[in-house]
Scaffold this motif. Sequence first.
Motif, mmCIF file in Angstrom:
data_model
loop_
_atom_site.group_PDB
_atom_site.id
_atom_site.type_symbol
_atom_site.label_atom_id
_atom_site.label_comp_id
_atom_site.label_asym_id
_atom_site.label_seq_id
_atom_site.Cartn_x
_atom_site.Cartn_y
_atom_site.Cartn_z
ATOM 1 N N VAL A 220 160.191 33.675 18.648
ATOM 2 C CA VAL A 220 158.950 34.426 18.464
ATOM 3 C C VAL A 220 159.121 35.482 17.373
ATOM 4 C CG1 VAL A 220 157.354 36.032 19.593
ATOM 5 C CG2 VAL A 220 158.084 33.957 20.776
ATOM 6 N N TRP A 221 160.291 36.134 17.304
ATOM 7 C CA TRP A 221 160.544 37.128 16.257
ATOM 8 C C TRP A 221 160.356 36.527 14.865
ATOM 9 C CZ3 TRP A 221 161.148 42.116 15.129
ATOM 10 C CH2 TRP A 221 161.807 42.474 13.949
ATOM 11 N N GLU A 222 160.936 35.367 14.640
ATOM 12 C CA GLU A 222 160.841 34.765 13.305
ATOM 13 C C GLU A 222 159.420 34.310 13.002
ATOM 14 O OE1 GLU A 222 163.889 31.845 12.827
ATOM 15 O OE2 GLU A 222 165.506 33.335 12.916
ATOM 16 N N SER A 223 158.686 33.869 14.001
ATOM 17 C CA SER A 223 157.293 33.493 13.785
ATOM 18 C C SER A 223 156.420 34.714 13.516
ATOM 19 C CB SER A 223 156.767 32.722 14.997
ATOM 20 O OG SER A 223 155.428 32.326 14.808
ATOM 21 N N LEU A 224 156.604 35.775 14.294
ATOM 22 C CA LEU A 224 155.819 36.997 14.097
ATOM 23 C C LEU A 224 156.066 37.598 12.716
ATOM 24 C CD1 LEU A 224 156.408 38.723 17.555
ATOM 25 C CD2 LEU A 224 154.216 37.837 16.752
ATOM 26 N N THR A 225 157.332 37.677 12.315
ATOM 27 C CA THR A 225 157.642 38.285 11.020
ATOM 28 C C THR A 225 157.144 37.420 9.871
ATOM 29 O OG1 THR A 225 159.891 37.348 11.121
ATOM 30 C CG2 THR A 225 159.599 39.634 11.840
ATOM 31 N N LEU A 226 157.150 36.098 10.039
ATOM 32 C CA LEU A 226 156.595 35.232 8.999
ATOM 33 C C LEU A 226 155.084 35.460 8.885
ATOM 34 C CD1 LEU A 226 157.503 31.566 8.254
ATOM 35 C CD2 LEU A 226 155.132 32.265 8.281
ATOM 36 N N GLU A 227 154.390 35.500 10.023
ATOM 37 C CA GLU A 227 152.944 35.758 9.991
ATOM 38 C C GLU A 227 152.630 37.089 9.303
ATOM 39 O OE1 GLU A 227 151.832 33.461 14.194
ATOM 40 O OE2 GLU A 227 151.771 35.643 14.078
ATOM 41 N N ALA A 228 153.539 38.059 9.446
ATOM 42 C CA ALA A 228 153.339 39.376 8.851
ATOM 43 C C ALA A 228 153.745 39.438 7.383
ATOM 44 C CB ALA A 228 154.121 40.423 9.636
ATOM 45 N N GLY A 229 154.315 38.344 6.851
ATOM 46 C CA GLY A 229 154.761 38.327 5.461
ATOM 47 C C GLY A 229 156.040 39.104 5.215
ATOM 48 N N THR A 230 156.883 39.248 6.242
ATOM 49 C CA THR A 230 158.104 40.037 6.147
ATOM 50 C C THR A 230 159.287 39.181 5.713
ATOM 51 O OG1 THR A 230 157.372 41.535 7.906
ATOM 52 C CG2 THR A 230 159.740 41.463 7.439
ATOM 53 N N PRO A 231 159.889 39.447 4.557
ATOM 54 C CA PRO A 231 161.121 38.755 4.202
ATOM 55 C C PRO A 231 162.284 39.237 5.058
ATOM 56 C CG PRO A 231 160.565 40.381 2.517
ATOM 57 C CD PRO A 231 159.427 40.367 3.496
ATOM 58 N N VAL A 305 160.110 27.975 7.469
ATOM 59 C CA VAL A 305 158.925 27.259 7.965
ATOM 60 C C VAL A 305 158.868 27.445 9.473
ATOM 61 C CG1 VAL A 305 157.703 25.057 8.087
ATOM 62 C CG2 VAL A 305 159.252 25.524 6.166
ATOM 63 N N ARG A 306 157.721 27.873 9.973
ATOM 64 C CA ARG A 306 157.554 28.047 11.417
ATOM 65 C C ARG A 306 156.144 27.626 11.815
ATOM 66 N NH1 ARG A 306 162.091 28.553 10.544
ATOM 67 N NH2 ARG A 306 163.610 30.069 11.328
ATOM 68 N N TYR A 307 156.009 27.197 13.064
ATOM 69 C CA TYR A 307 154.685 26.933 13.617
ATOM 70 C C TYR A 307 154.101 28.237 14.121
ATOM 71 C CZ TYR A 307 150.972 25.309 16.645
ATOM 72 O OH TYR A 307 149.754 25.135 17.247
ATOM 73 N N SER A 308 152.928 28.597 13.648
ATOM 74 C CA SER A 308 152.271 29.831 14.053
ATOM 75 C C SER A 308 151.431 29.580 15.293
ATOM 76 C CB SER A 308 151.375 30.360 12.926
ATOM 77 O OG SER A 308 150.520 31.379 13.422
ATOM 78 N N ALA A 313 148.917 26.705 13.259
ATOM 79 C CA ALA A 313 149.128 26.141 11.919
ATOM 80 C C ALA A 313 150.599 26.212 11.562
ATOM 81 C CB ALA A 313 148.296 26.900 10.889
ATOM 82 N N HIS A 314 151.005 25.322 10.631
ATOM 83 C CA HIS A 314 152.360 25.358 10.085
ATOM 84 C C HIS A 314 152.362 26.280 8.872
ATOM 85 C CE1 HIS A 314 153.590 22.033 12.675
ATOM 86 N NE2 HIS A 314 152.466 21.418 12.329
#
Length: 357
Positions: A220-231, A305-308, A313-314
């Motif tokens: 969930v951490w990696e999905s949340l940070t990806l959704e937030a645009g966090t490198p 790449v993560r499923y949101s 969505a991917h």
Amino acid sequence: MTVLREFHEDYGASFVAVGDRDLPADYGRPERTQRAVRNAAGATEMAYGVLVVTGDDRVDFVDNAVSNHVPERDGEGCYALLLDPQARVRTDMYVYNADDKLLVFTPPETAGDLAEEWRENVFIEDVEIREATEEFAVFGVHGPKSTEKIASVMNGGTPPDEQLAFDRGRINEAGVTVVRTDGLTGEEGYDVVCAAADAETVFDTLLTRGLNAAPFGRTVWESLTLEAGTPLFEYELKDRIPNVAGVRNALDFEKGCYVGQEIVSKVENRGRPSKRLVGVRLDDTTEGGADVHHDGDAVGELTRVRYSRSLDAHLALAYVAFDTPADATVSVDDTRGELTELPFVEGSDRSARLPTY
């Protein structure tokens, strides 16, 4: 190794390696957990290595080594990078001024080497550096209700308002330091730092007392940070040039920094970078590292790449050639994608690492 493996197992956790540590991957049904974090609050064990830097010259010593200005006042912190002689990111870190010492939080796999290197570079300065990873536990609390969550269990202090500021207090009689995070999940957030011996008491309190918080893991951490645009360091920052990554919050544009005793050029990098970090919305999933094509030409590569679960969505982050159109249609392996403005999801806070060019 997590400081709380049996505790996490009792909650049904599976585990994943993060650097040289095992941390919870998820506790089952991550889609429900992610919704809980986006709608209220969740708590997770964070993956940090910890250095303690003491001595009268501690601020100047660390300030000379890193890309950002190290704060001189107790209760303040900064996000910074350690660069190699080619100005590429070797590690990222948070540096906190904790009265008579600096606490430096790094990716867990880089702490030991960094402590050894810094000790070797102490000459006449009054500085002592030691790795203290095993002495501390750090838990993240994130979500639009995270301030209320912390306030409901913290005594003798208050949740800080400013990013990377901290206050000291107690949670269920255990001494804690509570840091306002820099919005990495796109939501309000706090890091709760305590002694390793108090880890179970503090984490159990964060989950079950006051306003409840759902336990969540690395998935969930990696999905949340990806959704937030966090490198993140392991995917988007390691070995990258800062202005390519767009992490301008890590840079003091008027200072240089040192590798050993050799100065690295000023980190401002004002010229246009060769690539930029963008969001990609994919029609189907694929692997990180896959090439991105636009109009038949390879223009970059996916990093993560993560499923949101928030958007069904991917999603992916990718480095693409700087002049690639912001709304370009791209192909990745056998699937189609659209470049998308970051963040993918607007929450209760905005990530300070959101790429800026």
